[in-house]
Design an enzyme around this catalytic site. Structure first.
Site, PDB file in Angstrom:
ATOM      1  N   LYS A 230       5.062  13.755   0.440  1.00  0.00           N
ATOM      2  CA  LYS A 230       4.598  12.870  -0.638  1.00  0.00           C
ATOM      3  C   LYS A 230       5.734  11.997  -1.148  1.00  0.00           C
ATOM      4  CE  LYS A 230       0.588  14.966  -2.899  1.00  0.00           C
ATOM      5  NZ  LYS A 230       0.110  15.587  -4.152  1.00  0.00           N
TER       6      LYS A 230
ATOM      7  N   THR B 255      -4.792   9.242  -0.381  1.00  0.00           N
ATOM      8  CA  THR B 255      -4.768   8.980   1.060  1.00  0.00           C
ATOM      9  C   THR B 255      -4.058  10.106   1.814  1.00  0.00           C
ATOM     10  OG1 THR B 255      -2.729   7.719   0.865  1.00  0.00           O
ATOM     11  CG2 THR B 255      -4.776   6.471   0.744  1.00  0.00           C
TER      12      THR B 255
ATOM     13  N   LYS C 299      12.386   6.696  -2.950  1.00  0.00           N
ATOM     14  CA  LYS C 299      12.451   7.552  -4.131  1.00  0.00           C
ATOM     15  C   LYS C 299      13.120   8.865  -3.712  1.00  0.00           C
ATOM     16  CE  LYS C 299       7.915   5.664  -5.378  1.00  0.00           C
ATOM     17  NZ  LYS C 299       6.467   5.948  -5.481  1.00  0.00           N
TER      18      LYS C 299
ATOM     19  N   SER D  30       5.063   1.589  -4.954  1.00  0.00           N
ATOM     20  CA  SER D  30       4.721   2.563  -3.910  1.00  0.00           C
ATOM     21  C   SER D  30       5.617   2.422  -2.689  1.00  0.00           C
ATOM     22  CB  SER D  30       3.258   2.355  -3.485  1.00  0.00           C
ATOM     23  OG  SER D  30       2.958   3.105  -2.326  1.00  0.00           O
ATOM     24  N   ALA D  31       5.903   3.554  -2.050  1.00  0.00           N
ATOM     25  CA  ALA D  31       6.694   3.535  -0.814  1.00  0.00           C
ATOM     26  C   ALA D  31       5.868   3.035   0.365  1.00  0.00           C
ATOM     27  CB  ALA D  31       7.215   4.943  -0.511  1.00  0.00           C
TER      28      ALA D  31
ATOM     29  N   GLU E 170       3.143   8.987 -11.686  1.00  0.00           N
ATOM     30  CA  GLU E 170       3.570   9.507 -10.382  1.00  0.00           C
ATOM     31  C   GLU E 170       3.020  10.900 -10.108  1.00  0.00           C
ATOM     32  OE1 GLU E 170       5.050   9.557  -7.574  1.00  0.00           O
ATOM     33  OE2 GLU E 170       6.069   7.645  -7.392  1.00  0.00           O
ATOM     34  N   ASP E 171       2.713  11.182  -8.833  1.00  0.00           N
ATOM     35  CA  ASP E 171       2.247  12.524  -8.471  1.00  0.00           C
ATOM     36  C   ASP E 171       3.289  13.300  -7.680  1.00  0.00           C
ATOM     37  OD1 ASP E 171       0.641  12.474  -5.284  1.00  0.00           O
ATOM     38  OD2 ASP E 171       1.972  10.941  -6.086  1.00  0.00           O
TER      39      ASP E 171
ATOM     40  N   ASP F   4       2.287   4.543  -9.110  1.00  0.00           N
ATOM     41  CA  ASP F   4       2.344   4.885  -7.694  1.00  0.00           C
ATOM     42  C   ASP F   4       0.907   4.756  -7.185  1.00  0.00           C
ATOM     43  OD1 ASP F   4       3.250   5.963  -5.220  1.00  0.00           O
ATOM     44  OD2 ASP F   4       2.528   7.938  -5.827  1.00  0.00           O
ATOM     45  N   LEU F   5       0.738   4.623  -5.885  1.00  0.00           N
ATOM     46  CA  LEU F   5      -0.606   4.420  -5.335  1.00  0.00           C
ATOM     47  C   LEU F   5      -1.225   5.735  -4.848  1.00  0.00           C
ATOM     48  CD1 LEU F   5      -2.800   2.377  -4.527  1.00  0.00           C
ATOM     49  CD2 LEU F   5      -1.576   2.027  -2.385  1.00  0.00           C
ATOM     50  N   ASP F   6      -0.611   6.314  -3.818  1.00  0.00           N
ATOM     51  CA  ASP F   6      -1.151   7.541  -3.224  1.00  0.00           C
ATOM     52  C   ASP F   6      -1.070   8.707  -4.203  1.00  0.00           C
ATOM     53  OD1 ASP F   6      -1.461   6.064  -0.981  1.00  0.00           O
ATOM     54  OD2 ASP F   6       0.135   6.993   0.179  1.00  0.00           O
TER      55      ASP F   6
END
Length: 217
Positions: free
Chosen positions: A46, A18, A147, A116-117, A171-172, A10-12
């Site tokens: 999130k 961000t 997700k 990522s979304a 993932e966070d 995942d990115l964020d």
């Protein structure tokens, strides 16, 4: 190595944070509509898609009766403010150890992808100068289901040519960990062990895990 052949990130909140920019943009939108928006509420967004996030924000502000067109306009306005902020991002904002960990995965022969979304994923990767570290990028521009639906990760595995069972997702967000599990993948949670208790292992950041440890998942 175990049968882990690919890592999907995942990115964020995993490679970069961000969330503060999302928070500022949503807060500005909420304030313009006459109500406040808290950091606690921001946490609940999130991993949630832009339009689904807007629905939650409108609900918190008891704003009803907006047409689909008006909702699109509000979401676009929020996103434009967000993009203005992420356009100022630099590689200094990459989270501790994240770039090094992704590179070590590649050095170990593992394939790497982004799942990522965020529809702004290409812009963020460009600003962070990370794009070349990933064999595939799947984001909100190429998937339609949010997700915890596993679509974004399953497409990542498909693009990498790796079976879902041979992938580990980083993932966070609770919904993201659930998405990984729903897709039949291993999951490494980044953040709170209490919150991400469905993950196979939880660490505070990518600087706290090694490629060798992936063998034990």
């Amino acid at each position: 190595m175990s049968k882990i052949k690919a890592c999907i990130f995942d990115l964020d909140g995993v490679l970069v944070d961000t969330a503060v920019y999302h928070y500022k943009a949503w807060k500005r939108l909420a304030n313009e509509m006459g109500f406040d928006f808290t950091e606690h509420q921001n946490e609940q967004l999130k991993g949630v898609s832009r339009m689904a996030s807007l629905e939650l924000v409108l609900g918190w502000g008891n704003i009803t009766g907006k047409t689909e067109e008006e909702k699109e306009e509000l979401a676009t306005r929020k996103n434009n403010w967000y993009v203005e902020m992420i356009n100022q991002m630099t590689p200094d904002e990459i989270l501790n150890g994240a770039q090094e960990f992704v590179q070590s995965c590649r050095n170990a022969g593992l394939k790497t992808a982004i799942g990522s979304a965020s529809k702004n994923t290409p812009l963020i990767l460009a600003k962070l100068q990370l794009a070349t570290l990933f064999d595939a990028v799947v984001d909100g521009n190429s998937v339609s289901k949010a997700k915890p639906d596993p679509e974004v990760f399953l497409k990542g595995a498909e693009d990498l040519g790796v079976a879902p069972a041979d992938c580990v997702v980083f993932e966070d967000a609770v919904a993201g960990v659930q998405a990984a599990k729903n897709g039949g993948m291993k999951a490494v949670g980044i953040g709170s062990p209490e919150l991400l208790n469905q993950a196979d292992v939880v660490v505070s950041g990518l600087d706290k895990i090694t490629v060798a440890e992936l063998e034990n998942l």
